[in-house]
Design a protein around this motif. Structure first.
Motif, short mmCIF file in Angstrom:
data_model
loop_
_atom_site.label_atom_id
_atom_site.label_comp_id
_atom_site.label_asym_id
_atom_site.label_seq_id
_atom_site.Cartn_x
_atom_site.Cartn_y
_atom_site.Cartn_z
N GLY A 1 -52.02 62.62 -23.96
CA GLY A 1 -52.40 63.68 -24.88
C GLY A 1 -52.73 65.01 -24.23
O GLY A 1 -53.26 65.91 -24.89
N THR A 2 -52.43 65.16 -22.95
CA THR A 2 -52.66 66.44 -22.30
C THR A 2 -51.56 67.42 -22.68
O THR A 2 -50.49 67.03 -23.17
N THR A 3 -51.82 68.69 -22.44
CA THR A 3 -50.84 69.73 -22.80
C THR A 3 -50.64 70.70 -21.65
O THR A 3 -50.49 71.91 -21.84
N ALA A 4 -50.63 70.18 -20.45
CA ALA A 4 -50.54 71.04 -19.26
C ALA A 4 -49.17 71.71 -19.16
O ALA A 4 -48.13 71.09 -19.41
N GLU A 5 -49.20 72.97 -18.78
CA GLU A 5 -48.00 73.75 -18.55
C GLU A 5 -47.84 73.99 -17.05
O GLU A 5 -48.81 74.31 -16.36
N ILE A 6 -46.62 73.85 -16.53
CA ILE A 6 -46.35 74.08 -15.12
C ILE A 6 -45.93 75.53 -14.93
O ILE A 6 -44.98 76.01 -15.54
N VAL A 7 -46.67 76.24 -14.07
CA VAL A 7 -46.40 77.66 -13.84
C VAL A 7 -45.42 77.80 -12.67
O VAL A 7 -45.63 77.24 -11.59
N GLU B 1 -56.99 66.97 -15.32
CA GLU B 1 -58.22 67.66 -14.92
C GLU B 1 -58.20 69.17 -15.19
O GLU B 1 -59.23 69.81 -15.08
N THR B 2 -57.07 69.75 -15.55
CA THR B 2 -57.02 71.20 -15.76
C THR B 2 -57.90 71.61 -16.94
O THR B 2 -58.00 70.89 -17.94
N THR B 3 -58.51 72.77 -16.80
CA THR B 3 -59.29 73.32 -17.91
C THR B 3 -58.57 74.50 -18.56
O THR B 3 -58.84 74.84 -19.72
N THR B 4 -57.65 75.13 -17.84
CA THR B 4 -56.89 76.25 -18.40
C THR B 4 -55.60 75.79 -19.06
O THR B 4 -54.97 76.56 -19.80
N GLY B 5 -55.19 74.56 -18.76
CA GLY B 5 -53.93 74.06 -19.30
C GLY B 5 -52.73 74.51 -18.50
O GLY B 5 -51.58 74.29 -18.90
N LYS B 6 -52.96 75.13 -17.32
CA LYS B 6 -51.86 75.59 -16.48
C LYS B 6 -52.05 75.08 -15.06
O LYS B 6 -53.13 75.21 -14.48
N VAL B 7 -50.98 74.50 -14.52
CA VAL B 7 -51.03 73.92 -13.17
C VAL B 7 -49.77 74.34 -12.41
O VAL B 7 -48.82 74.85 -13.01
N PHE C 1 -46.08 62.44 -8.08
CA PHE C 1 -46.32 62.01 -9.45
C PHE C 1 -47.81 61.83 -9.71
O PHE C 1 -48.35 62.29 -10.73
N PHE C 2 -48.51 61.19 -8.77
CA PHE C 2 -49.95 60.99 -8.94
C PHE C 2 -50.69 62.34 -8.93
O PHE C 2 -51.64 62.53 -9.67
N ALA C 3 -50.21 63.27 -8.09
CA ALA C 3 -50.81 64.60 -8.06
C ALA C 3 -50.60 65.31 -9.39
O ALA C 3 -51.51 66.01 -9.89
N GLY C 4 -49.41 65.16 -9.95
CA GLY C 4 -49.13 65.80 -11.25
C GLY C 4 -50.00 65.25 -12.36
O GLY C 4 -50.50 66.00 -13.21
N MET C 5 -50.17 63.93 -12.37
CA MET C 5 -51.07 63.34 -13.36
C MET C 5 -52.49 63.86 -13.20
O MET C 5 -53.16 64.22 -14.18
#
Length: 412
Positions: free
Chosen positions: A235-241, A199-205, A190-194
């Motif tokens: 307010g992040t918008t990260a997408e999981i690939v 911290e992502t700049t591409t919005g994909k993790v 969970f902490f890794a996901g946060m």
């Protein structure tokens, strides 16, 4: 006491049980057991985090003290083919013994390396040495079948890491002389996901795992929950690939998605998966894949602007890449501290058999936020630390393989 568990879990657990990423700098272990020796200061682990009274009590237990005369202990640590110098899972357990020996210099430790990873061979390796030691530390799922050996040798204490003991039918059992610990890997994930979402700049993790054993699925689910939480609250918008061709199947046969290499010892495929995720735009990858993770790490180092999140132990040193470092942080499963606690309980007479799942409330899960050991911004650390307190209190309960919650269902 017996509790029925899925027999498939034991029958499926083959080869390595490691869930962290291997250390590129780890030396090869020999195939022969090491000569018994007292640990030296040079081999000792780094300074331990503060241990609270409640945390110490968790390992020591509250039962009547076991009989012990406080004499020097002969300790064996039986580990998987990667040995106690793997820079990850096994080594963290070994470091707990080394730290204990710093305070008890009359005690000795002998590493015993089981070279095949086979479940039957792992149990036999314990049987082969049981008569020679006072305490045996067993590292990994493949040692779950030691219950009978322990029952037949009641004067020997056993510390079982990452598994609970079971009988021949796959039933979980509690044994008077086995202190067995599992960890809430979903919390560290969970902490890794946060961290990834913030911290992502591409919005994909992405998250890469070895085999869909429960501990690996826990890391995956926790990571996905951490991303979901950050997206909703920060307010992040990260997408999981995810790569459909590498989706995992857990021990019940359920498709858990994710990105699974299919092995804990396949660096080549690890690199293939890492490169594929980077090609899809992922710029932060959390890796819980044993030695397969070294392949992912290589892919990250060869890419531009991509970061790696380590697993189980602080992997910052592994991230060195010329004059830069690719490790963002590491998700921690604090095994060394709990192995040391269990050995202290043997010495002070408070050791008792138990099957426990260790969590943040005993400092047993977490992430690296120390200056010079991570590349997280102060703002990110502040946000994760706030969530950590909620995980610690039970206000946030990330999804896990068998806790009845999936990442899709996860709420807080």
């Amino acid at each position: 006491m017996k509790k029925k568990v899925l027999a498939l879990i034991l029958s499926s657990v083959m080869a390595l049980s490691l869930v962290g990423c291997g250390n590129d700098n780890a030396q090869s272990s020999t195939n022969e057991p090491a000569t018994e020796d007292t640990a030296t200061d040079d081999a000792a682990a780094e300074a331990e985090p503060e241990v609270t009274d409640d945390a110490q009590a968790d390992a020591a237990g509250d039962a009547a003290p076991a009989e012990t005369d406080g004499a020097a202990l002969k300790i064996a640590i039986v580990s998987s083919p990667s040995g106690v110098d793997d820079g990850s899972f096994n080594e963290d357990n070994y470091n707990g013994i080394l730290t204990f020996i710093e305070s008890h210099p009359d005690c000795t430790v002998t590493p015993v390396q089981e070279t095949t990873g086979d479940v039957t061979a792992a149990v036999q390796a314990v049987a082969d040495v049981v008569a020679d030691y006072d305490v045996i530390v067993c590292c990994g799922f493949q040692f779950a079948g030691i219950a009978t050996i322990a029952e037949e040798n009641p004067d020997v204490k056993f510390v079982l890491v990452d598994s609970f003991p079971s009988d021949a039918e796959g039933n979980e059992v509690t044994v008077d002389n086995i202190y067995a610990m599992q960890f809430a890997e979903q919390e560290s994930g969970f902490f890794a996901g946060m961290a990834a979402a913030l911290e992502t700049t591409t919005g994909k993790v992405a998250v890469v795992n070895g085999i869909a054993y429960p501990s690996n699925v826990n890391y995956q689910y926790g990571f996905e929950c951490g991303v979901k939480y950050a997206n909703a609250t920060e307010g992040t918008t990260a997408e999981i690939v995810e790569l459909p061709s590498y989706a995992g199947t857990d021990v019940t046969g359920a498709n858990v998605g994710g990105n699974y290499v299919g092995s804990f010892a396949d660096e080549a495929t690890g690199k293939v998966v890492g490169n594929a995720l980077i090609a899809e735009g992922a710029d932060i990858i959390f890796v819980a894949a044993g030695a397969s993770g070294n392949g992912v790490l290589t892919a990250v180092k060869e890419a531009e602007g991509v970061k790696f999140i380590g697993c189980d132990v602080d992997q910052y040193d592994d991230g060195a890449n010329g004059d830069t470092n690719v490790v963002l942080t590491s998700a921690l499963k604090v095994m060394h501290l709990n192995v040391e606690r269990a050995l202290n309980a043997v010495v002070d007479g408070s050791f008792k058999g138990a099957n426990v799942t260790l969590q943040a409330d005993t400092d047993s899960t977490g992430y690296v936020n120390a200056e010079g050991r991570c590349q997280l911004s102060a703002e990110t650390i502040s946000k994760i630390d706030a969530a950590y307190e909620q995980v610690k209190s039970g206000a946030i309960v990330p999804a896990a393989n068998f806790n009845g919650v999936t990442p899709d269902d996860f709420t807080w």
